[in-house]
Design an enzyme around this catalytic site. Structure first.
Site, short mmCIF file in Angstrom:
data_model
loop_
_atom_site.label_atom_id
_atom_site.label_comp_id
_atom_site.label_asym_id
_atom_site.label_seq_id
_atom_site.Cartn_x
_atom_site.Cartn_y
_atom_site.Cartn_z
N ASN A 123 -4.79 -4.33 -0.01
CA ASN A 123 -3.64 -5.47 -0.04
C ASN A 123 -4.69 -6.75 0.27
O ASN A 123 -5.21 -7.03 1.28
CB ASN A 123 -2.88 -5.14 1.47
CG ASN A 123 -1.85 -4.13 1.14
OD1 ASN A 123 -1.52 -3.99 0.15
ND2 ASN A 123 -1.47 -3.78 2.37
N ALA A 161 0.82 -1.38 0.08
CA ALA A 161 -0.05 -0.06 0.07
C ALA A 161 0.92 1.27 -0.17
O ALA A 161 0.43 2.15 -0.47
CB ALA A 161 -0.78 0.00 1.16
N SER A 162 2.25 1.23 0.77
CA SER A 162 3.00 2.10 0.73
C SER A 162 3.27 2.68 -0.75
O SER A 162 3.38 3.95 -1.12
CB SER A 162 4.19 2.07 1.58
OG SER A 162 3.83 1.65 2.79
N HIS A 220 -2.58 6.44 7.62
CA HIS A 220 -1.37 5.59 7.92
C HIS A 220 0.14 6.39 7.59
O HIS A 220 -0.08 7.56 6.74
CB HIS A 220 -1.28 4.47 6.99
CG HIS A 220 -0.30 3.34 7.41
ND1 HIS A 220 0.98 3.26 6.88
CD2 HIS A 220 -0.22 2.47 8.53
CE1 HIS A 220 1.41 2.25 7.47
NE2 HIS A 220 0.80 1.84 8.41
N ASP A 231 -6.73 4.57 -0.15
CA ASP A 231 -5.88 3.49 0.68
C ASP A 231 -6.87 2.74 1.38
O ASP A 231 -7.48 3.20 2.57
CB ASP A 231 -4.84 4.40 1.53
CG ASP A 231 -4.16 3.33 2.41
OD1 ASP A 231 -4.40 2.17 2.13
OD2 ASP A 231 -3.51 3.84 3.12
N1 PLP Z 1 -2.21 2.10 4.93
C1 PLP Z 1 -2.99 1.77 5.80
C2 PLP Z 1 -4.69 2.02 6.06
C3 PLP Z 1 -2.43 0.48 6.73
O1 PLP Z 1 -3.21 -0.17 7.81
C4 PLP Z 1 -1.41 0.05 6.61
C5 PLP Z 1 -0.67 -0.81 7.15
O2 PLP Z 1 -0.98 -1.36 8.25
C6 PLP Z 1 -0.68 0.65 5.31
C7 PLP Z 1 -1.08 1.75 4.69
C8 PLP Z 1 0.79 0.08 5.06
O3 PLP Z 1 0.66 -1.07 4.38
P1 PLP Z 1 1.98 -1.73 3.58
O4 PLP Z 1 2.72 -2.39 4.35
O5 PLP Z 1 1.28 -2.55 2.49
O6 PLP Z 1 2.77 -0.71 2.89
#
Ligand code: PLP
Length: 425
Positions: free
Chosen positions: A251, A59-60, A139, A222
């Site tokens: 994800n 997601a990042s 996040h 997101d």
């Molecule tokens: N966005 C949200 C709302 C999340 O809860 C998280 C992780 O817990 C992330 C982004 C980051 O996810 P990733 O590890 O896939 O970058």
């Protein structure tokens, strides 16, 4: 199994030609995801329009790509039609931006002597006054994305509303846009969260989407954790308003019974966005590039893994209904825990339980009391809780997120919490 096969095949997937099946299966499997989740048809790779889906790693990564795409798109608009900025003269922003168009570099070697190349779409001279928005519940990866994209970030205060949880309202977004334009900034993207990390709150896309469209802001969603739940009809409220969204990510490796990494990202206008990430080198050219999709133009890395095998294998092996069954069981167990935790009268919910997450704290207590309890529970080592705070209030969080979790586990968790709370308070 799919990961082992992906490793065994050892394909690097630089371009479509280097491993056509890798790209083709990704395109097909993401179309299946669109159908299963009831997302807009225009997100399909097979759709006639410019929309598309890609599997990112996280997601990042998706957030970062969305910010850079939005930034480039706004730079492009400003360079192409300076009249887009006609509100400049009305707000006095013109003084701040004085000379910006003179300084704009075009897509060419800037300086023949040195050979320095100036980026056209990622021109810092244009985006130096850009500001992006997200909820103060977004996040940490959103702040990181803003930081690395070198744009200003304003975190908008989320308020209690939808589902009794925290989200950004239209009014808050509209006011921020107005205020920041008057301050000489250029708002360019709202990065919404569906299922916040702290409390699983939702920024309502069907409400915020029209504001973004009207104000010319890119909208990225997101939904890292919560998105997968939209596979079930009863959770489709999570993806309401997706027709307004420029890009959407979640994800499958969180709640989709697929192991890390598998993070689908859909674009309303992927063809347009891919121009912002396009660098062509002779060693990457191939005869099919005008007709075949090259995913390298929608990600930072060049090489990629055969991640779609995981979607294919999981769907073939278990079927979408098995994933839905798991999501529903997760939610039911969380709802059960939410009931159980109130039984001894010592605890209250911080927000209503949502999906697999229950947020709770001791009644009539201080933050220090709750922190002491959380530390004692984790020191005890029978269960582990990750706490959080929202607007200064500390609370504990219990999440059901494993296929192996049973009602007995949930009751056990409740018993441990009660036992330690009784000892301390
Ligand atoms: N966005 C949200 C709302 C999340 O809860 C998280 C992780 O817990 C992330 C982004 C980051 O996810 P990733 O590890 O896939 O970058």
């Amino acid at each position: 199994m799919a990961d082992i096969l992906s490793g065994g095949i050892a394909g690097i997937g630089f371009t479509w030609k280097s491993c056509p099946s890798m790209t083709e299966l990704e395109m097909s499997s993401l179309d299946w995801v669109v159908d299963l989740m009831g997302l807009p048809e225009h997100f399909k790779n097979s759709h006639d329009g410019p929309g598309c889906g890609i599997i990112q790693s996280t997601a990042s990564d998706s957030t970062m790509i969305a910010i850079m795409a939005a930034r480039a798109s706004h730079v492009e608009r400003i360079k192409a039609e300076p009249t887009f900025m006609k509100w400049v003269s009305e707000t006095g922003v013109g003084k701040t931006l004085k000379g910006i168009f003179d300084r704009v570099k075009v897509n060419k070697i800037d300086d023949e002597a040195s050979g320095i190349i100036a980026p056209y779409f990622h021109d810092p001279a244009v985006f130096e006054r850009f500001v992006m928005y997200c909820s103060d519940q977004a996040h940490s990866s959103v702040e990181k994305g803003a930081m690395l994209s070198a744009v200003r970030l304003r975190k908008l205060k989320a308020t209690r509303g939808f589902l009794g949880n925290y989200g950004v309202t239209n009014e808050t977004l509209q006011n921020a846009i107005k205020e920041d334009r008057a301050r000489g900034y250029i708002p360019f993207i709202f990065l919404a969260t569906v299922g916040t990390t702290c409390s699983c709150g939702v920024d309502q896309i069907d409400e915020l989407g029209p504001v973004c469209v009207e104000e010319g802001l890119y909208l990225h969603v997101d939904a890292a954790y919560a998105g997968t739940f939209a596979l079930c009809d009863e959770f489709k409220y999570l993806t309401r308003g997706m027709e307004h969204v420029d890009s959407f990510n979640f994800n499958l490796h969180k709640a989709g019974m697929i192991n890390f990494d598998c993070s689908p990202m859909f674009f309303k206008n992927g063809t347009h966005v891919s121009r912002y990430f396009n660098v062509d080198a002779i060693y990457l050219a191939h005869e099919y590039q005008s007709t075949a999709a090259d995913y390298r133009h929608l990600q930072v890395a060049l090489g990629r893994r055969f991640r779609s095998l995981k979607i294919w294998f999981v769907l073939r092996n278990m079927g979408a209904d098995k994933i839905r069954e798991y999501l529903r069981r997760t939610e039911l167990l969380a709802a059960e825990f939410a009931k159980l935790i109130l039984e001894n009268g010592k605890f209250e919910h911080f927000v209503p339980q949502h999906l697999g997450l229950t947020c709770f704290r001791l009644k009539n207590s201080t933050n220090a009391d709750n922190e002491k309890l959380c530390n004692a529970i984790n020191d005890d080592r029978r269960i582990h809780l990750v706490p959080s705070t929202v607007h200064g209030t500390y609370f504990l969080r219990m999440v059901v997120c494993s296929q192996l979790t049973t009602l007995d586990d949930v009751i056990y968790g409740r018993d441990v919490i009660f036992e330690i709370a009784d000892r301390l308070f």
